[in-house]
Design an enzyme around this catalytic site. Structure first.
Site: not given
Ligand code: BGP
Length: 475
Positions: A180, A373
């Protein structure tokens, strides 16, 4: 539902600091992620507003024990194998390999630990997907260089990459450079070990640190390819398409601009150059983030092989945000979408948004995608026999998998795999809680630190097993 292509990588994902524990065992050094307490000060520490460079009395640090994967990895990986995982995404804790980040020699104990984890995956025919940095920065690098504020971090990172690429050559073929990467704009200490001095322009610093990470990511991609041409290197974005609140042109434009703020990172990693809108923004704000001609060449010549992302929700933007109530899913503030339901933690649930995000990413980059995810954080209450009947998690995942299959089979998106977040219960990154659970596997541990750490299968365990066995047909 339709099946997914043969070889589709079904599995689950974890991160070192949220599951391993054993934070000082095996020669591991301290990292930023060990200095972020549970409780009310967590947010301030994650954002670099409250400085905490040592563990302080009176605080609980969830990473220190987490779910003790360090001592349970064989049992845990056996359970993943029982579900039929084709792939297991985990991260390496940087400070297990280089305890200070700038040490001369790597720490052999740390290298052996991950070798054992990788061999265990391989034993069951599971492809390891390794996140090189999942938010962690060795504490010594924060003290010495100010972490990613400094260009010196690039060399430390590359040394670490060289060590693990060589050591795990031919055993690991899928790598993610930074988890991320856009999280640096939201939680700079959590994501990149960044603290601010008074008078500093925080945004300028965040963009400079991002630039160093982007150069480091490109150089790591180059190195991975040199060491083994069969390595696949990906970037990783906290994704979720912005919707305009209405069809008012101002709302549409705002949503587009909000998307750019996130896609900026992937535009550089996947296309190899700073996009014009970013150059204009830097110029307008008078930021000097130190981009050199050499950097530009490195970025242009070393783009990623695939694009991975986390998806928890879509987001909503308006030109007049003050008119609406907001919600925040995975750190990204958004206007509440009245069409969606919301999880116990206020994250909105939007399976169709996954299909939209997959299409948006594929259209923009034309590179293979990987969902690394996705999942539902919820309170699970075991019944009298200790069983957790998490039908709510099954419905969440079922709808998201349906949307993913439509993106592949109807829209033609090229997707390599799907790893659900927190396939075994672990510590929440956002809140530090244990009671926010994502797993197919229940772990007996509570927020006050009590519990036997015993693992048990939830209802979703057998459900996911049949999803994988049927390659997505039986949902
Ligand atoms: C992402 C992180 C993960 C993870 C997940 C869920 O931001 O990459 O580390 O934790 O979100 O978030 P949370 O743990 O806050 O529920």
């Amino acid at each position: 539902m339709g099946r997914l292509p043969e070889g589709f990588l079904w599995g689950g994902a974890t991160a070192a600091n949220q599951c391993e524990g054993a934070y000082l065992e095996g020669g591991r050094g301290l990292a930023n992620v060990d200095l972020i307490p549970a409780g009310t000060d967590r947010q301030k520490v994650m954002d670099g507003i409250k400085v905490m460079l040592e563990c302080e009395p009176g605080y609980v640090y969830p990473s220190h024990e987490a779910i003790d994967f360090y001592h349970h990895y064989k049992e845990d990986i056996a359970l993943f194998a029982e579900m039929g995982f084709k792939c297991y995404r985990f991260s390496i804790a940087w400070s297990r390999i280089y305890p200070n980040g700038f040490d001369e020699e790597p720490n052999e104990d740390g290298l052996q630990f991950y070798e054992a984890v990788i061999d265990e995956c391989r034993k069951y025919g599971m492809e390891p997907l390794v996140t090189i940095v999942h938010f962690d920065v060795p504490q010594a690098c924060i003290k010495r260089f100010g972490a990613w504020k400094s260009r010196e971090m690039i060399d430390c990172y590359l040394k670490y990459c060289r060590t693990i690429f060589n050591r795990y050559k031919r055993k690991v073929r899928y790598w993610l450079t930074f988890n991320e990467i856009n999280m640096i704009l939201k939680h700079p200490f959590l994501a990149a070990g960044i603290l601010f001095e008074s008078g500093e322009d925080q945004e300028e610093i965040k963009y400079r640190a991002s630039h160093y990470e982007l150069v480091a990511s490109a150089l790591a991609t180059k190195l991975a390819h040199e060491i083994d041409p069969e390595n696949h290197v990906g970037c990783m974005l906290a994704a979720g398409q912005y919707y305009p609140y209405s069809c008012a042109p101002g709302d549409v434009l705002t949503a587009m601009k909000k998307d750019d703020e996130n896609y900026f990172f992937i535009d550089v990693q996947a296309r190899g150059a700073y996009p014009n809108y970013a150059m204009k923004m830097l110029e307008r704000k008078g930021y000097n983030i130190g981009i050199t001609e050499e950097d530009k060449k490195i970025l242009a010549e070393n783009t990623v092989d695939f694009i991975s992302f986390s998806y928890y929700s879509s987001r909503v933007a308006s030109a007049e945000p003050e008119k609406y109530s907001v919600t925040s899913g995975n750190a990204f503030e958004s206007i509440c979408n009245p069409w969606l339901e919301t999880s116990e933690w206020g994250w909105q649930i939007d399976p169709v948004g996954l299909r939209i995000t997959l299409n948006a990413l594929y259209e923009r980059y034309q590179k293979p995608l990987f969902i690394v995810e996705n999942g539902l954080g919820a309170v699970d209450t075991p019944d009298d026999n200790g069983n957790v009947d998490d039908t709510y998690r099954i419905s969440y995942l079922r709808e998201h998998i349906k949307a993913m299959e439509l993106a592949v089979n109807e829209d033609g998106v090229e997707l390599w795999g799907y790893t659900t977040w927190g396939c075994i219960d672990l510590v929440s990154a956002g809140t530090g809680e244990m009671r926010k659970r994502y797993g197919f596997i229940y772990v007996d541990k509570t927020d006050d630190g009590s519990g036997t750490l015993k693992r048990s299968r939830k209802s979703s365990f057998n459900w996911y097993k049949q999803v994988i066995a049927s390659n997505g047909e039986v949902l």
